[in-house]
Design a protein around this motif. Structure first.
Motif, PDB file in Angstrom:
ATOM      1  N   LYS A 296     101.190 130.644  71.051  1.00  0.00           N
ATOM      2  CA  LYS A 296     101.191 130.699  72.515  1.00  0.00           C
ATOM      3  C   LYS A 296     100.170 131.718  73.011  1.00  0.00           C
ATOM      4  N   LEU A 297     100.132 132.895  72.369  1.00  0.00           N
ATOM      5  CA  LEU A 297      99.180 133.923  72.774  1.00  0.00           C
ATOM      6  C   LEU A 297      97.740 133.437  72.574  1.00  0.00           C
ATOM      7  N   ALA A 298      97.487 132.752  71.471  1.00  0.00           N
ATOM      8  CA  ALA A 298      96.141 132.225  71.222  1.00  0.00           C
ATOM      9  C   ALA A 298      95.757 131.195  72.280  1.00  0.00           C
ATOM     10  N   TRP A 299      96.687 130.325  72.657  1.00  0.00           N
ATOM     11  CA  TRP A 299      96.400 129.344  73.709  1.00  0.00           C
ATOM     12  C   TRP A 299      96.137 130.026  75.046  1.00  0.00           C
ATOM     13  N   LEU A 300      96.945 131.028  75.380  1.00  0.00           N
ATOM     14  CA  LEU A 300      96.732 131.752  76.638  1.00  0.00           C
ATOM     15  C   LEU A 300      95.354 132.409  76.680  1.00  0.00           C
ATOM     16  N   VAL A 301      94.986 133.062  75.565  1.00  0.00           N
ATOM     17  CA  VAL A 301      93.673 133.709  75.495  1.00  0.00           C
ATOM     18  C   VAL A 301      92.564 132.663  75.543  1.00  0.00           C
ATOM     19  N   GLY A 302      92.741 131.564  74.832  1.00  0.00           N
ATOM     20  CA  GLY A 302      91.731 130.501  74.825  1.00  0.00           C
ATOM     21  C   GLY A 302      91.525 129.890  76.204  1.00  0.00           C
ATOM     22  N   VAL A 303      92.612 129.602  76.891  1.00  0.00           N
ATOM     23  CA  VAL A 303      92.510 129.032  78.237  1.00  0.00           C
ATOM     24  C   VAL A 303      91.873 130.049  79.186  1.00  0.00           C
ATOM     25  N   HIS A 304      92.283 131.311  79.054  1.00  0.00           N
ATOM     26  CA  HIS A 304      91.691 132.356  79.894  1.00  0.00           C
ATOM     27  C   HIS A 304      90.183 132.459  79.652  1.00  0.00           C
ATOM     28  N   LEU A 305      89.775 132.452  78.399  1.00  0.00           N
ATOM     29  CA  LEU A 305      88.342 132.517  78.093  1.00  0.00           C
ATOM     30  C   LEU A 305      87.592 131.289  78.628  1.00  0.00           C
ATOM     31  N   ALA A 306      88.248 130.133  78.589  1.00  0.00           N
ATOM     32  CA  ALA A 306      87.616 128.926  79.154  1.00  0.00           C
ATOM     33  C   ALA A 306      87.391 129.101  80.653  1.00  0.00           C
TER      34      ALA A 306
END
Length: 184
Positions: free
Chosen positions: A152-162
């Motif tokens: 979940k944390l990786a997805w949140l960071v990935g979406v934020h970076l996008a």
């Protein structure tokens, strides 16, 4: 003797149909007004949610840890930023697509309200979305001790970076294209 072609005479009936069609197209912009009214209603619903979260925050604050207080404040900020996002869309969308807003009789209206063009709207929207997603990542990070979910944390960071990359690319393309930066 030279023959000249007769000057073009537009058909008056076709011109009347064309003007009527253009008038219909132009006036269809008012179909957007109910959308903006619906967003104002959603802002009222968001205010209700903000009040509920604030009440819970106040009730639980005396016995809470510092990290819980910070998470509560971040939740309030998150809702507030979403409200700001709705206002930006309502004011600039109405101004850009429906009708000009006359701030003349309202000296306390924000300066940006009648100056945000479509390019500026996109930048403000993306900046708000980046801020909201950053708060979500920060909230997840603050909860890392109690509920660590690396996926979940990786997805949140990935979406934020996008979102960050999208905002940067939009800003660069507007700058390179000589676009107006929100009229401000």
């Amino acid at each position: 003797m030279t023959e000249q072609p007769a000057p073009y005479q537009p058909n008056p009936q076709l011109k009347r149909v064309e003007r009527g069609f253009e008038s219909l197209l132009f006036n269809s912009r008012w179909l957007m007004a109910p959308f903006y009214f619906g967003l104002v209603v959603s802002l009222a619903v968001l205010l209700l949610k903000f009040c509920m979260v604030l009440w819970e925050f106040i009730l639980h604050a005396p016995g809470s840890k510092e990290s819980d207080i910070i998470l509560g404040v971040l939740s309030l900020i998150d809702i507030s930023l979403t409200g700001n996002l709705i206002l930006i869309v309502v004011f600039s969308g109405y101004e850009n697509f429906v009708s000009k807003i006359d701030p003349g009789g309202h000296p306390d209206w924000p300066d940006w309200m009648t100056k945000v063009n479509f390019g500026g709207l996109k930048q403000k929207l993306l900046a708000s979305i980046v801020a909201i997603s950053a708060i979500q990542v920060l909230k997840a990070f603050m909860n890392i001790d109690t509920a660590f979910d690396s996926t979940k944390l990786a997805w949140l960071v990935g979406v934020h970076l996008a979102f960050v990359v999208s905002a940067a690319m939009l800003a660069l393309s507007d700058r390179w294209g000589g676009g107006d930066h929100g009229g401000e």
